[in-house]
Design an enzyme around this catalytic site. Structure first.
Site, PDB file in Angstrom:
ATOM      1  N   GLN A  86      -9.598  -3.852   7.503  1.00  0.00           N
ATOM      2  CA  GLN A  86      -8.745  -3.529   9.007  1.00  0.00           C
ATOM      3  C   GLN A  86      -9.698  -2.568   9.246  1.00  0.00           C
ATOM      4  OE1 GLN A  86      -4.455  -3.903   8.182  1.00  0.00           O
ATOM      5  NE2 GLN A  86      -4.752  -3.771   6.234  1.00  0.00           N
TER       6      GLN A  86
ATOM      7  N   GLU B 127      -5.000   5.254   4.055  1.00  0.00           N
ATOM      8  CA  GLU B 127      -6.036   4.530   5.290  1.00  0.00           C
ATOM      9  C   GLU B 127      -7.334   5.327   5.157  1.00  0.00           C
ATOM     10  OE1 GLU B 127      -4.669   1.477   7.280  1.00  0.00           O
ATOM     11  OE2 GLU B 127      -2.711   2.708   8.171  1.00  0.00           O
TER      12      GLU B 127
ATOM     13  N   LYS C 183       0.674  -1.344   0.137  1.00  0.00           N
ATOM     14  CA  LYS C 183       0.012   0.026  -0.300  1.00  0.00           C
ATOM     15  C   LYS C 183       1.046   1.606   0.378  1.00  0.00           C
ATOM     16  CE  LYS C 183      -1.562   1.162   4.191  1.00  0.00           C
ATOM     17  NZ  LYS C 183      -1.504   2.059   5.092  1.00  0.00           N
ATOM     18  N   THR C 184       1.608   1.120   0.529  1.00  0.00           N
ATOM     19  CA  THR C 184       2.479   2.786   0.381  1.00  0.00           C
ATOM     20  C   THR C 184       3.838   2.540  -0.250  1.00  0.00           C
ATOM     21  OG1 THR C 184       2.617   2.084   3.719  1.00  0.00           O
ATOM     22  CG2 THR C 184       4.291   3.787   3.084  1.00  0.00           C
TER      23      THR C 184
END
Length: 757
Positions: free
Chosen positions: A261, A231, A46-47
DNA sequence: ACTACGAGACTTTTT
DNA sequence: GTCTCGTAGT
């Protein structure tokens, strides 16, 4: 691992770093200018996608660093992004708007403090400060804090601000709520008078600033053509509204998140923002990153099977090219102490085999559980580190020192004055304080201005005079000093050092105060006045002492509370709550306390989405593990000073039995287990293959059909689901499927038309 | 102004 | 069981 698929596109030829991405990642990174939602599973890079997207936009000339805004929730994530970005591109990241929601809002408010109706050197209240402020409001309104506990009032204020609501907009039909609204209103008035701003206020004020000033709004909308959000599932309503306002007509939002999440609904996170984003920004394509680069197959399969029990899902399944790996070890302990000892033994054994201690984590649902674990670890002499608890800038002695500094920067900050006017003790008691407060109230002055009038006589007056003298001396003395020297002066002349030197037991506090001087030195070293040009320019109008450096340092202290523990260097076993583990990964993970009532926590059952959030929490916990995963529970546990007898968590039952392996030597454990997770014979799990997501062969009974636990399937009538159990052979073969919409069902393979999905 | 004792909580938490 | 907070007493 490089992707060797289709011909490289033009962009990947010109941009070398794109070649390391898988097709979905690359699609996300190279998307044309349009709003997009990236559903990025745990461990899916993701990052990496987020930072590469920024690098790609800049490298291809689609955007300048100036035109990009990237927002995260934690300082850590923001820092990580900047570090990775500067590794990809030789650019100066200083001018970029990369930071936390609060950090960016602060930046905007500093630049336009006048339009926002704030003093140039407004101070930021952390949670503690805010609570203290609320207590003062309640006192000034003569409100019974039995009926209105300060903590609840504080929560009421924050909850509403996070919904974007000011006191006058809150609907209150019963007297109790009406009173709360009164407190809310009075609290905001007090904050305004004192020139302080709480965390939620940073966002709300920034939002209102943009609403009320169309030119300003247009300026930022035109500037930020690309908005990236990390996020995204954790954003609350206000944060989303803020983003929406900032995005305007032509900007594109690139939101990365994972609904599975989402574990912060309890503090206002609104998962519905994902659907709203899709609608508000006409998102054409939702890209799913489902390939996991972190965990072995069994761990992933367990996570997938577990999360399939949730009804509220976007639907997403992780897969890996990696092998199935070891079975997941389950340990049933008679007591919490036995559980802790088991963990100590296993961790010791792993360490002996060469796994670094810091590559192992013990996770628990609630902080109270760490005590027993710590006890066992301490007895065994195994180094460990507990995350959580007080951070550096939250410590009492640091807060005292900061209060002096804050008073210098903003003398109207009553909260800071009250904190230190008699600390260390200098003979200003409750009586004197009351007189001073009355005087201030009657004259409509801040406490500091009232104190400076010198209107109080007698003993009280002389005490106050001495204090005023002290602060003025400190302030005047700070004029020609650098930041660390200002801090030193304050520590010495305030008497704080002398106070803590008196007590042998307070040695830690002295050390921390010295550390504060160091922190100031480091900060001053890195300080770049350029970023605060607006702040520097507006300084002339303020009555405060200390320069922009001091103000910036104080902001830094509020916005970034610092490390949890001082010595982070040592090799040590990591202990933390599951919440704290989000975003981290470990070679081996112990999830402890898997008992009904603890995990899932009993209090969570009250809330509507409670159980599902607990399950997501468990999902987060499982997906932290790279190679080895332990699940343990205790049949009896000391809780709230009483012995409690627990039943194994339902989450254990929701995991496919053939991925689990009972371990440990307690004779009676099998009888104590729920039947679904009786000890497995033979070794578990098969393997996971690329393309066929989490395909597992149950080894105890070789199957003669193409289905396996963890697999996604499609049923004509029931729709999509995940296989959670298998049994029988040939015409007797049955599989248990957890359907997304239709619930859990047993299906005979001979009759049910089941398709691999 | 400081110490001592009792009452009450006690899921998770970043900014 | 244990920590924090607030009040009462010295």
């Amino acid at each position: 691992m490089a992707y060797n698929g289709d011909e490289p596109s033009l962009s990947s030829m010109t941009i070398p770093f794109l070649s390391g991405l898988n097709p979905e990642q690359r699609e996300a990174v190279t998307l044309p200018r349009q709003s997009a939602l990236i559903l990025a599973g745990a461990g899916s890079g993701k990052t990496r996608v987020l930072t590469m997207r920024i690098a790609y936009l800049i490298q291809t000339g689609q955007a300048s660093p100036h035109g990009i805004l990237a927002v995260t929730f934690t300082n850590k994530a923001a820092k990580e992004m900047l570090v990775r970005l500067s590794a990809l591109l030789p650019i100066n990241t200083r001018g970029m708007w990369v930071g936390t929601f609060h950090g960016l809002c602060n930046r905007m408010l500093r630049a336009h403090h006048r339009d926002a109706g704030l003093p140039a050197l407004f101070q930021i209240l952390d949670n503690q400060d805010q609570l203290a402020a609320v207590k003062r409001v309640l006192k000034s309104l003569n409100i019974d804090d039995e009926k209105y506990p300060p903590r609840q009032v504080q929560q009421f204020i924050n909850r509403n601000k996070e919904q974007g609501l000011r006191a006058e907009k809150v609907e209150a039909y019963d007297p109790h709520t009406q009173r709360l609204v009164e407190c809310f209103a009075a609290y905001d008035v007090q904050c305004g008078r004192e020139g302080v701003v709480d965390f939620a206020e940073l966002l709300l004020r920034s939002y209102e600033l943009l609403c009320a000033h169309p030119e300003l709004r247009k300026h930022y909308q035109q500037r930020f053509q690309y908005l990236l959000v990390d996020e995204f599932q954790d954003t609350n309503r206000l944060q989303y509204q803020w983003l929406k306002l900032l995005a305007g007509e032509s900007s594109a939002i690139f939101a990365v998140g994972d609904d599975d999440q989402s574990i912060y609904a309890f503090r206002g996170a609104h998962t519905g923002n994902m659907a709203e984003l899709e609608r508000d920004f006409s998102v054409e394509k939702v890209i799913k990153l489902e390939r996991n680069y972190r965990s072995h197959g069994n761990i992933l399969n367990a996570a997938n099977a577990l999360i399939s029990y949730n009804q509220q899902r976007k639907g997403k399944n992780l897969w890996t090219d990696d092998s199935a790996g070891e079975p997941i070890r389950v340990f049933a302990a008679p007591t919490d102490h036995a559980e802790a000892e088991f963990i100590v033994e296993e961790a010791t054994a792993l360490a002996r085999e060469g796994t670094g201690l810091s590559g192992m984590a013990v996770l628990y649902r609630s902080n109270a559980q760490s005590r027993v674990l710590e006890h066992a670890l301490f007895r065994a002499g195994l180094p460990y580190r507990v995350y959580g608890g007080l951070r550096f800038f939250e410590r009492q002695e640091i807060k005292h020192a900061l209060a002096y500094l804050r008073l210098l920067a903003n003398p109207d900050d009553d909260g800071s004055l009250l904190r230190i006017i008699n600390f260390p003790a200098r003979g200003i008691g409750a009586r004197t304080l009351e007189q001073l407060q009355d005087l201030a109230a009657s004259q409509g002055l801040s406490l500091w201005r009232a104190a400076r009038l010198g209107a109080l006589g007698g003993k009280a007056g002389s005490g106050i005079k001495a204090f005023v003298q002290l602060i003025e001396t400190l302030g005047d003395g700070s004029r020609d000093l650098a930041l660390p020297e200002i801090v030193e002066q304050v520590l010495e002349h305030s008497g704080l050092l002398a106070h803590y030197r008196q007590d042998k037991q307070e040695e830690d506090r002295l050390e921390n105060l010295n550390e504060l001087v160091n922190a100031a030195a480091v900060y001053a070293e890195e300080y770049d006045g350029g970023a605060d040009a607006e702040l520097a320019a507006s300084l002339a109008e303020t009555s405060g002492w200390g320069g922009p450096v001091l103000a910036a340092f104080l902001t830094h202290a509020s916005l970034e509370a610092g490390e949890h523990q001082a010595d982070g260097s040592q090799e040590a076993l990591q202990l933390m709550t599951v919440h704290a583990a989000k975003g981290l990964e470990f070679h081996a993970v112990f999830i402890s306390g898997l008992e009904e009532g603890l995990f899932p926590h009993e209090n969570s059952m009250m809330e509507a989405d409670g159980l599902e959030e607990e399950r997501r929490l468990m999902y987060v916990a499982i997906t932290r593990a790279r190679r080895r995963l332990y699940l343990s529970y205790a049949q009896s546990r000391m809780l709230h000073g009483q012995m409690r007898y627990g039943v194994a968590s339902r989450f254990l039952r929701e995991l496919p039995e053939n991925l689990l392996k009972q371990v440990g030597g307690w004779d009676d454990y099998a009888a104590a287990l729920p039947p679904q997770i009786a000890p497995t014979r033979g070794q578990a799990p098969g393997h996971t293959t690329r393309g066929q997501a989490f395909r597992v062969q149950p080894s105890s009974h070789a199957s003669d059909h193409p289905f396996s636990i963890g697999q996604n399937v499609l049923h004509a009538k029931f729709g999509n689901g995940v296989i959670v159990n298998c049994e029988g052979h040939g015409s007797d073969a049955r599989v248990q499927v957890n359907f997304r919409d239709a619930g859990i069902k047993w299906l005979a393979l001979e009759y049910a038309k089941l398709l691999p999905a």
